[in-house]
Design a protein around this motif. Structure first.
Motif, PDB file in Angstrom:
ATOM      1  N   LYS A  81     -11.381   7.107   1.396  1.00  0.00           N
ATOM      2  CA  LYS A  81     -11.927   7.746   2.597  1.00  0.00           C
ATOM      3  C   LYS A  81     -12.411   9.159   2.267  1.00  0.00           C
ATOM      4  O   LYS A  81     -13.493   9.591   2.689  1.00  0.00           O
ATOM      5  N   PHE A 129      -5.603   3.604  -0.583  1.00  0.00           N
ATOM      6  CA  PHE A 129      -6.946   3.704  -0.002  1.00  0.00           C
ATOM      7  C   PHE A 129      -7.270   5.107   0.523  1.00  0.00           C
ATOM      8  O   PHE A 129      -8.376   5.338   0.992  1.00  0.00           O
ATOM      9  N   SER A 130      -6.283   6.018   0.459  1.00  0.00           N
ATOM     10  CA  SER A 130      -6.548   7.327   1.079  1.00  0.00           C
ATOM     11  C   SER A 130      -7.647   8.084   0.329  1.00  0.00           C
ATOM     12  O   SER A 130      -8.456   8.783   0.943  1.00  0.00           O
ATOM     13  N   ALA A 179      -8.453   1.828   6.266  1.00  0.00           N
ATOM     14  CA  ALA A 179      -9.543   2.347   5.424  1.00  0.00           C
ATOM     15  C   ALA A 179     -10.893   1.970   6.044  1.00  0.00           C
ATOM     16  O   ALA A 179     -11.824   2.786   6.064  1.00  0.00           O
ATOM     17  N   ILE A 184     -13.209  -1.451  -1.166  1.00  0.00           N
ATOM     18  CA  ILE A 184     -11.991  -2.010  -0.555  1.00  0.00           C
ATOM     19  C   ILE A 184     -11.780  -3.447  -1.032  1.00  0.00           C
ATOM     20  O   ILE A 184     -10.683  -3.834  -1.449  1.00  0.00           O
ATOM     21  N   THR A 222       0.837  -1.194   0.000  1.00  0.00           N
ATOM     22  CA  THR A 222       0.000   0.000   0.000  1.00  0.00           C
ATOM     23  C   THR A 222       0.877   1.251   0.000  1.00  0.00           C
ATOM     24  O   THR A 222       1.905   1.297   0.678  1.00  0.00           O
ATOM     25  N   ASP A 224      -2.680   4.167   3.164  1.00  0.00           N
ATOM     26  CA  ASP A 224      -3.324   3.469   4.280  1.00  0.00           C
ATOM     27  C   ASP A 224      -3.352   1.953   4.051  1.00  0.00           C
ATOM     28  O   ASP A 224      -3.395   1.488   2.912  1.00  0.00           O
ATOM     29  N   LYS A 234     -11.327   4.230   9.194  1.00  0.00           N
ATOM     30  CA  LYS A 234     -11.643   5.629   8.883  1.00  0.00           C
ATOM     31  C   LYS A 234     -13.056   5.750   8.313  1.00  0.00           C
ATOM     32  O   LYS A 234     -13.784   6.690   8.628  1.00  0.00           O
ATOM     33  N   GLY A 247      -9.117   2.732  -5.864  1.00  0.00           N
ATOM     34  CA  GLY A 247      -7.724   2.964  -5.451  1.00  0.00           C
ATOM     35  C   GLY A 247      -6.699   2.612  -6.492  1.00  0.00           C
ATOM     36  O   GLY A 247      -5.704   1.952  -6.182  1.00  0.00           O
ATOM     37  N   TYR A 271     -18.968   1.074   0.264  1.00  0.00           N
ATOM     38  CA  TYR A 271     -17.607   1.396   0.721  1.00  0.00           C
ATOM     39  C   TYR A 271     -16.793   0.108   0.878  1.00  0.00           C
ATOM     40  O   TYR A 271     -15.649   0.013   0.412  1.00  0.00           O
TER      41      TYR A 271
END
Lengths: 348, 237
Positions: free
Chosen positions: A227, A223-224, A169, A258, A161, A164, A172, A204, A254
């Motif tokens: 969020k 993954f930032s 993820a 991921i 990664t 994150d 958050k 992502g 969500y």
């Protein structure tokens, strides 16, 4: 050979006794989750204070449950990294002292390598060498990476990664949705009955960069942005009780983003490495949607999927003792000189 | 109850960057080793321990009691020392005796001087100093105040015969500026060594004083502040 394992890399205080690398005689985990819950994440100082308070009792419980005496312990294994430095040092100091007092070998274990080994923890589980080569998806609150394993001690990191970890993820996202900590199980529960396709959150995609080779770039995670996308979505779509979209559909969408990001990169890695087995390890591998999609992926690629037993997905000491029990890790004089290595990696 | 006669004590202190180990037979120091610790060399305790045992021709199995300095001081160093003695003591449930490193230091100072009391003052970080008053008592000393946290500007109210500190390099200038006129400032670093910790433990055991709780003396909370209770979910349905 009976190995006492100790694991204190994050917020689980754990000890285990494993015979011959695969037979778990006892595995005790004192979870600190309730202590960290009010803060929405792991507080390092709380973690290390509680490791010190609880580790002796956890070790004694493991020995009691295993039905062994101290004289029957042949080696002490301990995680020396990666993780929180102040937490690792509690386990490492205790393990060194025990090994000295018992006059048995000390073995330092890489936490990530231990996770990759975790699917083998069963008397009738596979032997590590026999299932290699494999591609493992290591996915937890602190780590997310893809690793090729060609045998014990032979790893190559394929992807990682860039920001994150997947577990972060989830944490958050759960925080933004008011679901509490830890986020993974909370989102898993909240998404029940929701529509995972209701919102198309970003998957992502990583951009080509000078720091990552083109091939690795395809296998890396980010993954930032996800969020942030959720944050903006919630600002733009203030939801009222009873009106769509439901919390379940937002959580499911969500989660889907991921899971898709993880599964797609695992698919690319398995295809690229031409292996016949893949594994998913770490706490996030308990996610039900991820498991469902991993099984679909395994069927479509016609490869075998290895999953750890649920109790060995989260941080535990059985995987530490197990890996030491098959002769892996740092031992001898070097082990007694080991310091905590918070940024230790795998396969680099 | 523990008896000190001929008791073999392994003591350690890592409350400062000067770590040390000592083996004592009752109040007689058989051997001692010390080192300067740093973030890059945190594992010296484990190099020194076998060397000390070899030098004194003793084995860990012969140790009757482990004594450890509980600080105040470096949280990491203290945790490593406490974890180590608990690990050494665990297999045969040997006694572990915790004593404040500051008390060990104060007892040694009072034994060598005519002062009736000593205020031990240290750097508590976060722009604060810690302090505790110890008074002379037969066979040692006793705490005469709770642990105190003070702003550097509020030191003058700490009355004692003498001020001593393990952190002279960092806070000596503050102490010089504020020492009360009736108080003697010891203008050098005083180090709480393992031998002093062992001696303090030995005296306390003899006086039937129980061990302090086996946890480092934490003078600050564990950093984070609880957030307000979680609000309603952002979306409902």
């Amino acid at each position: 050979m009976n190995v006492l394992g100790i694991e204190t890399s994050c917020d689980e205080t754990a000890a285990a006794v494993v015979a011959d690398g695969r037979t778990v005689l006892a595995s005790v985990v004192f979870s600190q989750i309730p202590l960290h819950q009010p803060y929405g994440g792991v507080v390092p100082e709380i973690a290390s204070r509680n490791h010190l308070t609880h580790l002796p009792r956890v070790i004694e419980s493991a020995l009691d449950q295993a039905g062994l005496t101290w004289a029957q312990i042949d080696a002490v294994a301990v995680t020396y990294g990666p993780g929180l430095a102040s937490s690792l040092l509690v386990g490492l100091s205790t393990a060194k002292a025990l090994a000295m007092r018992l006059q048995v070998p000390l073995v330092g274990i890489n936490h990530l390598e231990a996770h990759v080994y975790s699917p083998m923890l069963s008397p009738d589980g596979p032997e590590f060498q026999a299932v290699c080569p494999l591609v493992a998806l290591m996915v937890s609150g602190g780590h997310t990476c893809l690793v090729r394993a060609d045998g014990p001690g032979r790893y190559r990191r394929l992807g990682w990664t860039l920001d994150d970890a997947a577990g972060e993820a989830f944490d958050k996202g759960a925080n933004l949705l008011g679901l509490g900590y830890p986020g993974g199980p909370a989102i898993d529960r909240a998404s029940e009955g929701g529509d995972p396709c209701y919102i198309r959150f970003p998957r992502g995609q990583t951009h080509k960069s000078a720091h990552v080779s083109p091939q690795a770039s395809d296998l890396c995670f980010s993954f930032s942005g996800l969020k942030t996308a959720l944050l903006y979505y919630l600002k733009a779509h203030p939801c009222l009780p009873g009106s769509p979209p439901s919390l379940a559909s937002i959580a499911a969408s969500y989660q889907e983003a991921i899971v898709d990001a993880l599964v797609e990169r695992l698919r690319l890695a398995v295809n690229h490495e031409q292996v016949k087995r893949m594994a998913a390890v770490g706490g996030v591998s308990l996610n039900r949607r991820l498991r469902e999609k991993l099984k679909q992926l395994a069927a479509s690629l016609k490869v075998e999927l290895l999953l750890s037993q649920p109790e060995y997905c989260v941080d535990n000491a059985a995987m530490v003792a197990g890996l030491a029990g098959i002769g892996q890790g740092i031992s001898g004089a070097a082990a007694l000189e080991l310091d905590a290595m918070p940024n230790l990696e795998i396969g680099r | 109850m523990l008896k000190t006669h001929d008791m073999l004590i392994l003591a350690m202190d890592q409350s400062t960057d000067c770590g040390s180990l000592a083996l004592l037979q009752d109040e007689h120091v058989l051997g001692e080793m010390s080192w300067t610790d740093s973030r890059c060399h945190r594992q010296q305790l484990f190099d020194r321990l076998p060397a000390l045992l070899e030098r004194t021709s003793l084995a860990l199995s012969q140790v009757d009691c482990f004594a450890v300095g509980l600080g105040p001081g470096s949280y990491t160093g203290l945790r490593m020392a406490v974890a180590t003695v608990m690990g050494l003591a665990l297999p045969d449930r040997r006694s572990v005796y915790g004593v404040s490193s500051a008390e060990a230091m104060a007892a040694a100072f009072l034994a060598e001087s005519v002062a009736v009391s000593a205020m031990v003052i240290g750097d508590a970080r976060r722009h604060q100093l810690w302090a505790r008053l110890f008074t002379r008592q037969e066979g040692g000393c006793a705490a005469a105040s709770p642990w105190m946290l003070r702003e550097p500007e509020a030191l003058a109210e700490l009355q004692a015969s003498a001020w001593i500190t393990p952190d002279w390099d960092r806070i000596g200038f503050l102490l010089k500026a504020q020492v009360p006129s009736a108080c003697r400032l010891i203008e050098e670093r005083r180090i709480p060594t393992a031998a002093l910790v062992g001696l303090a433990a030995c005296r306390r055991i003899r006086a039937a004083i129980p061990s302090e709780p086996l946890t480092p003396i934490y003078l600050h909370p564990a950093v984070a502040v609880p957030r307000p209770p979680a609000s309603a979910p952002a979306a409902a349905g």
